[in-house]
Each structure stands twice: as C-alpha cells, then as structure tokens.
Design a protein around this motif. Structure first.
Motif, PDB file in Angstrom:
ATOM      1  N   ARG A  31      20.110  19.306   8.188  1.00  0.00           N
ATOM      2  CA  ARG A  31      18.953  18.516   7.742  1.00  0.00           C
ATOM      3  C   ARG A  31      18.509  18.901   6.327  1.00  0.00           C
ATOM      4  N   SER A  32      19.486  19.247   5.496  1.00  0.00           N
ATOM      5  CA  SER A  32      19.188  19.649   4.125  1.00  0.00           C
ATOM      6  C   SER A  32      20.451  19.455   3.293  1.00  0.00           C
ATOM      7  N   ALA A  33      20.357  18.660   2.233  1.00  0.00           N
ATOM      8  CA  ALA A  33      21.505  18.389   1.373  1.00  0.00           C
ATOM      9  C   ALA A  33      21.623  19.460   0.287  1.00  0.00           C
ATOM     10  N   PRO A  34      22.816  19.662  -0.258  1.00  0.00           N
ATOM     11  CA  PRO A  34      22.995  20.699  -1.275  1.00  0.00           C
ATOM     12  C   PRO A  34      22.568  20.274  -2.674  1.00  0.00           C
ATOM     13  N   TYR A  35      22.253  18.987  -2.847  1.00  0.00           N
ATOM     14  CA  TYR A  35      21.925  18.480  -4.177  1.00  0.00           C
ATOM     15  C   TYR A  35      20.506  17.920  -4.193  1.00  0.00           C
ATOM     16  N   PRO A  36      19.804  18.082  -5.309  1.00  0.00           N
ATOM     17  CA  PRO A  36      18.459  17.510  -5.421  1.00  0.00           C
ATOM     18  C   PRO A  36      18.515  15.998  -5.577  1.00  0.00           C
ATOM     19  N   LEU A  37      17.371  15.369  -5.398  1.00  0.00           N
ATOM     20  CA  LEU A  37      17.283  13.913  -5.472  1.00  0.00           C
ATOM     21  C   LEU A  37      17.817  13.374  -6.793  1.00  0.00           C
ATOM     22  N   TYR A  38      17.486  14.051  -7.907  1.00  0.00           N
ATOM     23  CA  TYR A  38      17.903  13.495  -9.199  1.00  0.00           C
ATOM     24  C   TYR A  38      19.421  13.409  -9.299  1.00  0.00           C
ATOM     25  N   MET A  39      20.158  14.329  -8.633  1.00  0.00           N
ATOM     26  CA  MET A  39      21.615  14.253  -8.662  1.00  0.00           C
ATOM     27  C   MET A  39      22.114  13.058  -7.869  1.00  0.00           C
ATOM     28  N   HIS A  40      21.525  12.808  -6.712  1.00  0.00           N
ATOM     29  CA  HIS A  40      21.925  11.632  -5.931  1.00  0.00           C
ATOM     30  C   HIS A  40      21.685  10.353  -6.735  1.00  0.00           C
ATOM     31  N   MET A  98      27.308  18.736 -11.859  1.00  0.00           N
ATOM     32  CA  MET A  98      27.701  19.301 -10.567  1.00  0.00           C
ATOM     33  C   MET A  98      27.839  20.810 -10.637  1.00  0.00           C
ATOM     34  N   ALA A  99      28.282  21.331 -11.771  1.00  0.00           N
ATOM     35  CA  ALA A  99      28.430  22.786 -11.920  1.00  0.00           C
ATOM     36  C   ALA A  99      27.083  23.486 -12.007  1.00  0.00           C
ATOM     37  N   ILE A 100      26.104  22.839 -12.636  1.00  0.00           N
ATOM     38  CA  ILE A 100      24.840  23.491 -12.958  1.00  0.00           C
ATOM     39  C   ILE A 100      23.752  23.248 -11.912  1.00  0.00           C
ATOM     40  N   GLY A 101      23.598  21.995 -11.470  1.00  0.00           N
ATOM     41  CA  GLY A 101      22.456  21.611 -10.652  1.00  0.00           C
ATOM     42  C   GLY A 101      22.340  22.274  -9.293  1.00  0.00           C
ATOM     43  N   PRO A 102      23.413  22.334  -8.488  1.00  0.00           N
ATOM     44  CA  PRO A 102      23.259  22.856  -7.126  1.00  0.00           C
ATOM     45  C   PRO A 102      22.752  24.293  -7.060  1.00  0.00           C
ATOM     46  N   GLY A 103      23.319  25.184  -7.861  1.00  0.00           N
ATOM     47  CA  GLY A 103      22.894  26.587  -7.795  1.00  0.00           C
ATOM     48  C   GLY A 103      21.435  26.771  -8.137  1.00  0.00           C
ATOM     49  N   LEU A 104      20.955  26.029  -9.133  1.00  0.00           N
ATOM     50  CA  LEU A 104      19.540  26.114  -9.486  1.00  0.00           C
ATOM     51  C   LEU A 104      18.667  25.606  -8.335  1.00  0.00           C
ATOM     52  N   TYR A 105      19.152  24.579  -7.645  1.00  0.00           N
ATOM     53  CA  TYR A 105      18.419  24.012  -6.505  1.00  0.00           C
ATOM     54  C   TYR A 105      18.405  24.996  -5.338  1.00  0.00           C
ATOM     55  N   ILE A 148      33.092  25.791 -20.858  1.00  0.00           N
ATOM     56  CA  ILE A 148      32.907  27.236 -20.642  1.00  0.00           C
ATOM     57  C   ILE A 148      31.525  27.509 -20.050  1.00  0.00           C
ATOM     58  N   VAL A 149      30.513  26.834 -20.596  1.00  0.00           N
ATOM     59  CA  VAL A 149      29.156  27.003 -20.070  1.00  0.00           C
ATOM     60  C   VAL A 149      29.086  26.513 -18.622  1.00  0.00           C
ATOM     61  N   ALA A 150      29.693  25.356 -18.347  1.00  0.00           N
ATOM     62  CA  ALA A 150      29.657  24.799 -16.996  1.00  0.00           C
ATOM     63  C   ALA A 150      30.367  25.720 -16.007  1.00  0.00           C
ATOM     64  N   ILE A 151      31.502  26.264 -16.404  1.00  0.00           N
ATOM     65  CA  ILE A 151      32.225  27.185 -15.522  1.00  0.00           C
ATOM     66  C   ILE A 151      31.372  28.426 -15.245  1.00  0.00           C
ATOM     67  N   GLY A 152      30.666  28.905 -16.269  1.00  0.00           N
ATOM     68  CA  GLY A 152      29.777  30.045 -16.065  1.00  0.00           C
ATOM     69  C   GLY A 152      28.720  29.758 -15.016  1.00  0.00           C
ATOM     70  N   PHE A 153      28.133  28.569 -15.056  1.00  0.00           N
ATOM     71  CA  PHE A 153      27.132  28.206 -14.055  1.00  0.00           C
ATOM     72  C   PHE A 153      27.766  28.013 -12.682  1.00  0.00           C
ATOM     73  N   ALA A 154      28.999  27.515 -12.631  1.00  0.00           N
ATOM     74  CA  ALA A 154      29.681  27.357 -11.344  1.00  0.00           C
ATOM     75  C   ALA A 154      29.941  28.715 -10.703  1.00  0.00           C
ATOM     76  N   VAL A 155      30.270  29.711 -11.512  1.00  0.00           N
ATOM     77  CA  VAL A 155      30.401  31.085 -10.999  1.00  0.00           C
ATOM     78  C   VAL A 155      29.042  31.596 -10.531  1.00  0.00           C
ATOM     79  N   ARG A 156      28.015  31.290 -11.295  1.00  0.00           N
ATOM     80  CA  ARG A 156      26.661  31.731 -10.942  1.00  0.00           C
ATOM     81  C   ARG A 156      26.235  31.182  -9.572  1.00  0.00           C
ATOM     82  N   ASN A 157      26.705  29.983  -9.213  1.00  0.00           N
ATOM     83  CA  ASN A 157      26.378  29.432  -7.895  1.00  0.00           C
ATOM     84  C   ASN A 157      26.760  30.405  -6.787  1.00  0.00           C
ATOM     85  N   LEU A 158      27.922  31.051  -6.929  1.00  0.00           N
ATOM     86  CA  LEU A 158      28.378  32.022  -5.932  1.00  0.00           C
ATOM     87  C   LEU A 158      27.463  33.243  -5.890  1.00  0.00           C
TER      88      LEU A 158
END
Length: 269
Positions: free
Chosen positions: A61-70, A178-185, A237-247
């Motif tokens: 009952r909870s999506a991984p992405y915020p409304l603005y991404m949808h 996609m790389a940046i938004g989910p982890g911040l959410y 490079i910046v996007a990949i850094g944020f994708a690693v940060r998600n982990l």
C-alpha cells in the motif's frame, strides 16, 4: 583557456535526426545487432522499474515513487506514444517507431494504474498534511489532474525548446529522475515500506546502462557521443552517484516486516 570555456559552455551541437535512428536500427547498419540489443535492455529495465512500482503498491500500500514522478512519466509517455506514432507514419511504418509507440501505451497503462492507486490507496499519505480531517477523493483527483497538466504542458514546451524530433532527449531525463527521485523519497518517508532492494539495484543497473559510452542514444546518433555532448555523460556520473546513494539510504532505514501489516501480504524485497 578561452577554447576550453567555449567548448564546455558556449558550444551547442546540432540535434539528432529521425533518419539517424532509422539507419541505426536498420539491418544495413554494421552495428545493428548491438544497437537493438542495447535498446532492448534499456526498454526492459524501464518496464521493470514500473512493474516493481505497482507490485509494491499492491503488496505494501505504498509506491516507491512520489506523485510528481508518476505525473512526469505519464506526461512523457503519453506524448511519446503520439510522437512515435507520427514518426512511424512519416517513415512508412518503420519498426522502431511502431514498437516504441506500442511500448509507450503499456507504460501509460502502468502509470495510470499508479495514479489511480495514489487516489484509492495513498491519498492520505500524499495529501494528508493538507487535509487533517481526511483527504476527500475529489480533492485528491483534482490535485493529481493539476500535476498532470503542469508536467504535460512543460514537457511539450521543452520538447519544442530542446528541438527534440522524437522525444529521445526527453527520455534521458526520465533516467536521471529515476536515479535521483526514489532515494530522496524513501529517505523522507524513513521506512523501507514501499521501497525495495531489488528495485534499487534495477535502478542502478539501468542508470549505468544509460550512460555507458555504448548507450542506446550514442549508438543511434553522434549527437549523444562524449565528443559532441560531454554534459550528457557528466550528468550521467551524477545520476549514477545518486543511484548508488539509493542503496545507502535503504541500508540506513529499518528493515521491513516479512508480512505487511496494512495488507497481510508478503512484502517485496
């Protein structure tokens, strides 16, 4: 020094053409098999990223992405369906544009499903801070329509500003978001509910795949190569850094229960 500054800050390469994509995805191209394989991987990862979204919202009952991404992805993929269909007409039904247009319809369906869940399942989590006594369905629908209108008009405005013949410039932004938004959410929600280790790895692999030197865009047009467009790869490079940060974000959050209390279903790893 002036040449360096001009190269990085005052150089604007010509845009790509539809013809470049037609040639690159035709058997006459010596790298046809590689181009198609890389494109297939890129599209498949995009599908997996949204398949995990509706799996999570159903199970937890909870999506991984915020409304603005949808809303953002709905706007881009809805326009992608139209733009690719028109490109198919202009190129006598070239297979790439027909297939991409069909793929966009599937993505739009995924996004509509998630937007519906924003109303029926997530509206209290998304809009509860605005309606302390409960979020009316009508209010949630109105705010979601507003988000779609904002993103849809801006996507079309910048599609013209960017001189983007077939939306391919816009689609690299989908991978950056996609790389940046989910982890911040996930960090903001402070829970692994609605997030997933598997999804985080899919996002990381997809982001790396998008910015490798032999990515789908660079294989199709020299406009996207490092020599012509270095900012493309610096953004990568910046996007990949944020994708690693998600982990790293997931690692810091408390582990989710095996069974979700809200649904009684097994949680998604």
């Amino acid at each position: 020094m002036l040449d360096f500054l001009n190269h990085w800050f005052a150089r604007y390469p010509d845009t790509y053409t539809i013809g470049q994509f037609v040639y690159s995805f035709s058997p006459s191209n010596p790298r046809f098999a590689l181009t198609v394989a890389v494109a297939a991987v890129t599209f498949a990862i995009g599908f997996l990223e949204y398949i995990w979204s509706f799996r999570l919202v159903r199970a937890e009952r909870s999506a991984p992405y915020p409304l603005y991404m949808h809303a953002y992805y709905f706007a881009i993929d809805f326009m992608g369906f139209i733009v690719f269909a028109l490109a198919a007409v202009r190129t006598n039904g070239f297979w790439l544009f027909v297939a991409a247009s069909i793929a966009e319809v599937v993505w739009v369906c995924f996004e509509v499903y998630n937007l519906v869940k924003c109303v029926t399942v997530e509206r209290e989590d998304i809009f509860g801070h605005l309606y302390p006594d409960g979020v009316p369905v009508k209010a949630a629908v109105g705010r979601i329509i507003g988000a779609i209108l904002i993103t849809w008009t801006c996507v079309n405005l910048f599609r013209v500003f960017l001189n983007d013949p077939c939306m391919f410039k816009w689609y690299i932004f989908t991978n950056i978001v996609m790389a940046i938004g989910p982890g911040l959410y996930w960090e903001k929600r402070a829970t692994r509910i609605g997030a997933s280790w598997t999804l985080a790895w899919i996002i990381l692999v997809g982001t790396v795949n998008s910015f490798l030197p032999a990515n789908m865009w660079a294989l199709a047009s020299p406009y996207f190569t490092f020599a012509n467009n270095p900012w493309f790869y610096l953004a990568g490079i910046v996007a990949i850094g944020f994708a690693v940060r998600n982990l790293l974000v997931l690692r810091r959050l408390p582990a989710k229960p095996v069974i979700c209390e809200a649904t009684g279903r097994k949680t998604i790893l």
